[in-house]
Design a protein around this motif. Structure first.
Motif, mmCIF file in Angstrom:
data_model
loop_
_atom_site.group_PDB
_atom_site.id
_atom_site.type_symbol
_atom_site.label_atom_id
_atom_site.label_comp_id
_atom_site.label_asym_id
_atom_site.label_seq_id
_atom_site.Cartn_x
_atom_site.Cartn_y
_atom_site.Cartn_z
ATOM 1 N N PHE A 38 0.860 -1.228 0.095
ATOM 2 C CA PHE A 38 -0.326 -0.318 -0.104
ATOM 3 C C PHE A 38 0.931 1.368 -0.180
ATOM 4 C CE2 PHE A 38 -3.327 -3.560 1.052
ATOM 5 C CZ PHE A 38 -3.917 -2.444 0.216
ATOM 6 N N LYS A 39 2.221 0.898 0.863
ATOM 7 C CA LYS A 39 3.291 2.187 -0.056
ATOM 8 C C LYS A 39 2.717 2.778 -1.227
ATOM 9 C CE LYS A 39 7.487 2.391 0.732
ATOM 10 N NZ LYS A 39 8.857 1.890 1.034
ATOM 11 N N VAL A 40 3.418 1.805 -2.151
ATOM 12 C CA VAL A 40 3.488 2.045 -3.146
ATOM 13 C C VAL A 40 2.626 2.926 -3.894
ATOM 14 C CG1 VAL A 40 3.885 0.932 -5.589
ATOM 15 C CG2 VAL A 40 5.575 0.452 -3.732
ATOM 16 N N ALA A 41 1.191 1.851 -2.922
ATOM 17 C CA ALA A 41 -0.675 2.396 -4.221
ATOM 18 C C ALA A 41 -0.475 3.830 -3.508
ATOM 19 C CB ALA A 41 -1.216 1.068 -3.200
ATOM 20 N N ILE A 42 -0.387 4.064 -2.510
ATOM 21 C CA ILE A 42 -0.819 5.249 -1.970
ATOM 22 C C ILE A 42 0.024 6.852 -2.614
ATOM 23 C CG2 ILE A 42 0.173 6.874 -0.494
ATOM 24 C CD1 ILE A 42 -1.430 4.835 1.844
ATOM 25 N N ILE A 43 1.713 6.160 -2.936
ATOM 26 C CA ILE A 43 2.948 6.973 -4.123
ATOM 27 C C ILE A 43 2.007 6.640 -5.146
ATOM 28 C CG2 ILE A 43 4.817 7.708 -4.559
ATOM 29 C CD1 ILE A 43 5.665 6.123 -1.808
ATOM 30 N N SER A 44 1.472 5.827 -5.956
ATOM 31 C CA SER A 44 1.180 6.152 -7.055
ATOM 32 C C SER A 44 -0.327 6.537 -7.709
ATOM 33 C CB SER A 44 1.359 4.364 -7.587
ATOM 34 O OG SER A 44 2.606 4.289 -7.620
ATOM 35 N N ASN A 45 -0.881 7.302 -6.543
ATOM 36 C CA ASN A 45 -2.572 7.662 -6.097
ATOM 37 C C ASN A 45 -3.190 6.811 -6.660
ATOM 38 O OD1 ASN A 45 -1.641 10.142 -4.801
ATOM 39 N ND2 ASN A 45 -1.289 11.370 -6.911
ATOM 40 N N ALA A 46 -3.538 5.333 -6.620
ATOM 41 C CA ALA A 46 -4.158 3.805 -7.228
ATOM 42 C C ALA A 46 -5.012 4.303 -7.028
ATOM 43 C CB ALA A 46 -3.088 2.767 -6.847
ATOM 44 N N ASN A 47 -6.463 3.908 -7.370
ATOM 45 C CA ASN A 47 -7.657 4.310 -7.724
ATOM 46 C C ASN A 47 -7.933 2.499 -6.636
ATOM 47 O OD1 ASN A 47 -10.298 5.327 -7.347
ATOM 48 N ND2 ASN A 47 -10.294 3.304 -8.690
ATOM 49 N N SER A 48 -7.006 2.054 -6.916
ATOM 50 C CA SER A 48 -7.333 0.252 -7.103
ATOM 51 C C SER A 48 -6.100 -0.596 -7.235
ATOM 52 C CB SER A 48 -8.471 -0.537 -7.838
ATOM 53 O OG SER A 48 -7.816 -0.065 -9.100
ATOM 54 N N ILE A 49 -6.008 -1.290 -6.882
ATOM 55 C CA ILE A 49 -4.243 -2.329 -7.318
ATOM 56 C C ILE A 49 -4.405 -3.743 -7.501
ATOM 57 C CG2 ILE A 49 -2.974 -0.532 -5.957
ATOM 58 C CD1 ILE A 49 -2.741 -3.109 -3.780
ATOM 59 N N ILE A 50 -4.139 -4.183 -8.374
ATOM 60 C CA ILE A 50 -4.338 -6.057 -8.417
ATOM 61 C C ILE A 50 -2.170 -6.138 -7.955
ATOM 62 C CG2 ILE A 50 -3.784 -7.899 -10.339
ATOM 63 C CD1 ILE A 50 -5.167 -5.875 -12.501
ATOM 64 N N ILE A 51 -2.271 -7.440 -7.100
ATOM 65 C CA ILE A 51 -1.187 -7.989 -7.038
ATOM 66 C C ILE A 51 -1.153 -9.196 -7.759
ATOM 67 C CG2 ILE A 51 -1.141 -6.447 -4.929
ATOM 68 C CD1 ILE A 51 -2.203 -9.093 -3.322
ATOM 69 N N SER A 52 0.416 -10.012 -8.036
ATOM 70 C CA SER A 52 0.322 -10.455 -9.045
ATOM 71 C C SER A 52 2.044 -11.163 -7.911
ATOM 72 C CB SER A 52 0.582 -10.609 -10.592
ATOM 73 O OG SER A 52 0.953 -11.592 -11.015
#
Length: 106
Positions: A38-52
């Motif tokens: 979620f650190k990466v998601a927050i820095i990227s201003n993500a609306n949603s994420i996919i993990i793999s």
């Protein structure tokens, strides 16, 4: 081949804005905490994420740990307003397992 977990940050139109390796583990384990994802998601201003992540064994079926961490990540994502759209496990020879396709996401 080592275990790697990646996070794909998506914008409001589900277009990728960032792809990051968030964890590198050993042949059969990884230490991956929601804060790295979620650190990466927050820095990227993500609306949603996919993990793999990959299974070096080649078998894409999820382990108990995979199911557990996915559930935990869904809870964190719900609290933060950054939902997990899918968790994809990559196996060998083009095999994969999608939590979304298998109705294993909330």
């Amino acid at each position: 081949e080592d275990f790697k977990m990646i996070s794909i940050s998506l914008d409001a139109k589900n277009q990728p804005t960032n792809v990051s390796v968030v964890s590198i583990g050993t042949l059969n384990s990884s230490l991956c905490h929601p804060r790295e994802i979620f650190k990466v998601a927050i820095i990227s201003n993500a609306n949603s994420i996919i993990i793999s992540h990959n299974h070096p064994s080649g078998d894409p079926n999820p382990s108990k740990e995979d199911i557990s961490i996915t559930s935990r990540l869904e809870e964190v994502g719900s609290l933060m307003g950054i939902p997990i759209l899918d968790h994809i496990i990559i196996g060998g020879e083009g095999l994969y397992f999608s939590f979304k396709e298998n109705d294993m996401l909330k």
